[in-house]
Enzyme design. Structure first.
Site, mmCIF file in Angstrom:
data_model
loop_
_atom_site.group_PDB
_atom_site.id
_atom_site.type_symbol
_atom_site.label_atom_id
_atom_site.label_comp_id
_atom_site.label_asym_id
_atom_site.label_seq_id
_atom_site.Cartn_x
_atom_site.Cartn_y
_atom_site.Cartn_z
ATOM 1 C CB THR A 22 -2.043 12.515 5.082
ATOM 2 O OG1 THR A 22 -1.669 13.502 4.126
ATOM 3 C CG2 THR A 22 -1.038 11.377 5.073
ATOM 4 C CB SER A 32 -0.935 -0.009 1.214
ATOM 5 O OG SER A 32 -0.207 -0.213 2.401
ATOM 6 C CD GLN A 51 5.176 7.779 12.437
ATOM 7 O OE1 GLN A 51 5.213 7.738 11.206
ATOM 8 N NE2 GLN A 51 4.536 8.724 13.108
ATOM 9 C CG HIS A 72 1.408 2.180 4.343
ATOM 10 N ND1 HIS A 72 0.281 2.170 3.545
ATOM 11 C CD2 HIS A 72 1.538 3.465 4.770
ATOM 12 C CE1 HIS A 72 -0.246 3.390 3.499
ATOM 13 N NE2 HIS A 72 0.500 4.192 4.233
ATOM 14 N N GLY A 104 -4.562 12.716 15.558
ATOM 15 C CA GLY A 104 -3.903 13.927 15.067
ATOM 16 C C GLY A 104 -2.929 14.459 16.108
ATOM 17 C CG HIS A 152 -4.792 9.172 6.610
ATOM 18 N ND1 HIS A 152 -3.518 9.215 7.126
ATOM 19 C CD2 HIS A 152 -4.785 8.142 5.714
ATOM 20 C CE1 HIS A 152 -2.774 8.272 6.570
ATOM 21 N NE2 HIS A 152 -3.522 7.610 5.702
ATOM 22 C CE LYS A 199 -4.813 3.329 17.854
ATOM 23 N NZ LYS A 199 -3.903 4.443 17.495
ATOM 24 C CG PHE A 258 10.421 11.922 7.567
ATOM 25 C CD1 PHE A 258 9.039 11.893 7.680
ATOM 26 C CD2 PHE A 258 10.967 12.400 6.398
ATOM 27 C CE1 PHE A 258 8.226 12.324 6.644
ATOM 28 C CE2 PHE A 258 10.170 12.840 5.354
ATOM 29 C CZ PHE A 258 8.795 12.791 5.478
ATOM 30 C CE1 TYR A 299 2.546 7.138 16.056
ATOM 31 C CE2 TYR A 299 0.770 5.938 17.159
ATOM 32 C CZ TYR A 299 1.196 6.976 16.345
ATOM 33 O OH TYR A 299 0.267 7.840 15.817
HETATM 34 P P1 FAD Z 1 -4.153 7.801 19.743
HETATM 35 O O1 FAD Z 1 -4.345 6.386 19.353
HETATM 36 O O2 FAD Z 1 -5.317 8.522 20.340
HETATM 37 O O3 FAD Z 1 -2.900 7.848 20.747
HETATM 38 C C1 FAD Z 1 -2.265 9.080 21.066
HETATM 39 C C2 FAD Z 1 -1.605 8.980 22.446
HETATM 40 O O4 FAD Z 1 -2.607 8.879 23.457
HETATM 41 C C3 FAD Z 1 -0.728 7.739 22.628
HETATM 42 O O5 FAD Z 1 0.361 8.119 23.441
HETATM 43 C C4 FAD Z 1 -1.627 6.747 23.354
HETATM 44 O O6 FAD Z 1 -0.881 5.838 24.142
HETATM 45 C C5 FAD Z 1 -2.474 7.676 24.228
HETATM 46 N N1 FAD Z 1 -3.842 7.209 24.451
HETATM 47 C C6 FAD Z 1 -4.668 6.643 23.538
HETATM 48 N N2 FAD Z 1 -5.867 6.397 24.076
HETATM 49 C C7 FAD Z 1 -5.811 6.831 25.366
HETATM 50 C C8 FAD Z 1 -6.753 6.895 26.448
HETATM 51 N N3 FAD Z 1 -8.005 6.426 26.282
HETATM 52 N N4 FAD Z 1 -6.355 7.417 27.613
HETATM 53 C C9 FAD Z 1 -5.092 7.892 27.786
HETATM 54 N N5 FAD Z 1 -4.166 7.869 26.789
HETATM 55 C C10 FAD Z 1 -4.518 7.349 25.610
HETATM 56 N N6 FAD Z 1 -1.573 12.898 11.574
HETATM 57 C C11 FAD Z 1 -2.337 13.767 10.881
HETATM 58 O O7 FAD Z 1 -2.553 14.896 11.327
HETATM 59 N N7 FAD Z 1 -2.900 13.412 9.671
HETATM 60 C C12 FAD Z 1 -2.717 12.190 9.132
HETATM 61 O O8 FAD Z 1 -3.219 11.902 8.049
HETATM 62 C C13 FAD Z 1 -1.911 11.240 9.847
HETATM 63 N N8 FAD Z 1 -1.701 9.989 9.359
HETATM 64 C C14 FAD Z 1 -0.985 9.095 10.091
HETATM 65 C C15 FAD Z 1 -0.815 7.780 9.589
HETATM 66 C C16 FAD Z 1 -0.056 6.863 10.302
HETATM 67 C C17 FAD Z 1 0.110 5.470 9.759
HETATM 68 C C18 FAD Z 1 0.562 7.240 11.526
HETATM 69 C C19 FAD Z 1 1.421 6.254 12.265
HETATM 70 C C20 FAD Z 1 0.408 8.523 12.018
HETATM 71 C C21 FAD Z 1 -0.372 9.460 11.328
HETATM 72 N N9 FAD Z 1 -0.582 10.758 11.800
HETATM 73 C C22 FAD Z 1 -1.350 11.645 11.096
HETATM 74 C C23 FAD Z 1 0.054 11.189 13.035
HETATM 75 C C24 FAD Z 1 -0.855 10.976 14.265
HETATM 76 O O9 FAD Z 1 -2.000 11.803 14.158
HETATM 77 C C25 FAD Z 1 -0.046 11.314 15.502
HETATM 78 O O10 FAD Z 1 0.974 10.384 15.696
HETATM 79 C C26 FAD Z 1 -0.837 11.548 16.786
HETATM 80 O O11 FAD Z 1 0.053 12.127 17.741
HETATM 81 C C27 FAD Z 1 -1.434 10.305 17.424
HETATM 82 O O12 FAD Z 1 -2.469 9.806 16.680
HETATM 83 P P2 FAD Z 1 -3.107 8.362 17.035
HETATM 84 O O13 FAD Z 1 -4.215 8.165 16.122
HETATM 85 O O14 FAD Z 1 -2.049 7.340 17.120
HETATM 86 O O15 FAD Z 1 -3.656 8.696 18.538
#
Ligand code: FAD
Length: 301
Positions: free
Chosen positions: A52, A19, A184, A274, A112, A81, A173, A224, A153
């Site tokens: 994204t 992908s 990541q 990916h 995000g 996304h 999740k 990066f 991650y």
């Molecule tokens: P979450 O899964 O919510 O996790 C974020 C943090 O919160 C983690 O430290 C986790 O341990 C903690 N956490 C989760 N749930 C809880 C809870 N219930 N209580 C307490 N802590 C919790 N960013 C963009 O802006 N646009 C994009 O298109 C984009 N695409 C991405 C694609 C990939 C494959 C990856 C790996 C990252 C991408 N990102 C993107 C970056 C991402 O938005 C960031 O890494 C962001 O900081 C975390 O997003 P997440 O969805 O992993 O968050």
């Protein structure tokens, strides 16, 4: 849409699923670039293309616009996304309705990053605080309409206090209804395998797709690593440093490194990968050619 967990790189097995990730263009030149790249990769058996979602403003509209174009013009299966940043719960629900009505069948559900200059993520008023809540919203509202991807991650998310804490929330999740994890980017496979094992030990059974970036310069690699928290292996840093200002040599070294990563991942049974292509076709095409993908017709069962 996600890879089947059982395939390997052997000829008698299904071909690895590749992908790619696009980002929505900001300029006319960028618009030409993404379409050129999509066309160049079209014939290469791409399992799905993700696109994204920006931090705000008009770029967000372009995620849907270009997602649609990639579907219509080049017949990609597109996974847009979506992030929680700056949206209320109702707005997010409305966007998912729009994605469904536009014909998308997958969503990459993300929290995000905090806005530039801020270190802590704060949910919008009436918004969502974690990606898991977005996964739950999509599942509740749309049932099985979407294949849902989430981020993982290797090591841990930079904000997480420990690997164990991060894994707990990743498992949560996934339990809300995710279908696959895309990781990541990482430059050292030694980060991926223990992460995948810890996922399995935590009861996560969905595919975990490793994210690979074929880098083309030391500056790019450092940038990066800084933004996403990936480690730069000393050997890769040395090779890129030795390339000095020779851009061609750095490009070649970066592709070779990514190829070695991919070969090892496939040899150890990872069913696909990916590619973070940064809207460029050449590094991806070179990587696919060097690792022998897609296999020539006749080799595929
Ligand atoms: P979450 O899964 O919510 O996790 C974020 C943090 O919160 C983690 O430290 C986790 O341990 C903690 N956490 C989760 N749930 C809880 C809870 N219930 N209580 C307490 N802590 C919790 N960013 C963009 O802006 N646009 C994009 O298109 C984009 N695409 C991405 C694609 C990939 C494959 C990856 C790996 C990252 C991408 N990102 C993107 C970056 C991402 O938005 C960031 O890494 C962001 O900081 C975390 O997003 P997440 O969805 O992993 O968050």
């Amino acid at each position: 849409m996600p890879p089947t967990p059982s395939s390997t790189a052997h000829p008698e097995q299904p071909a690895p699923r590749v992908s790619v990730e696009f980002f929505p263009p900001k300029t006319e030149e960028g618009a030409r670039q993404i379409l050129k790249t999509a066309q160049a990769l079209q014939a290469h058996g791409i399992a799905f293309a993700s696109i994204t979602y920006g931090a705000g403003g008009s770029t967000r509209e372009r995620t849907i616009e270009y997602g649609e174009l990639l579907q219509q013009l080049f017949h990609y299966r597109v996974v847009p996304h979506l992030t929680c940043v700056g949206h209320t719960r109702d707005e997010l629900a409305g966007i998912t309705d729009r994605l469904a009505n536009t014909g998308f069948t997958g969503i990459m559900a993300l929290r995000g990053d905090p806005p530039r200059g801020e270190t802590e993520f704060r949910a919008s008023e009436n918004g969502l605080a974690h990606a898991s809540e977005l996964v739950a919203l999509i599942r509740k509202r749309h049932g099985g309409r979407f294949t849902i991807g989430v981020a993982g991650y290797p090591g841990k998310h930079p904000e997480a206090p420990t690997e164990a804490e991060d894994m707990k929330w990743l498992a949560h999740k996934v339990a809300q209804g995710a279908d696959f994890i895309t990781t990541q980017l990482f430059f050292d496979n030694a980060a991926y395998f223990p992460f995948a094992s810890r996922c399995r030990a935590a009861g996560i059974t969905i595919p975990i797709i490793p994210g690979i970036l074929p880098i083309t310069s030391l500056e790019q690699a450092l940038k990066f690593c800084h933004t996403c928290g990936a480690a730069l292996p000393a050997a890769l840093g040395r090779r890129l440093t030795e390339c000095g200002t020779d851009a061609v040599a750095a490009h070649t070294a970066g592709i070779e490194w990514a190829c070695a990563q991919v070969r090892e991942l496939l040899a150890r049974g990872v069913p696909g990968f990916h590619l973070y292509i940064l809207n460029r076709a050449r590094p991806a095409l070179e990587l696919l050619r060097q690792v022998g993908l897609p296999r020539p017709p006749g080799n595929t069962p």
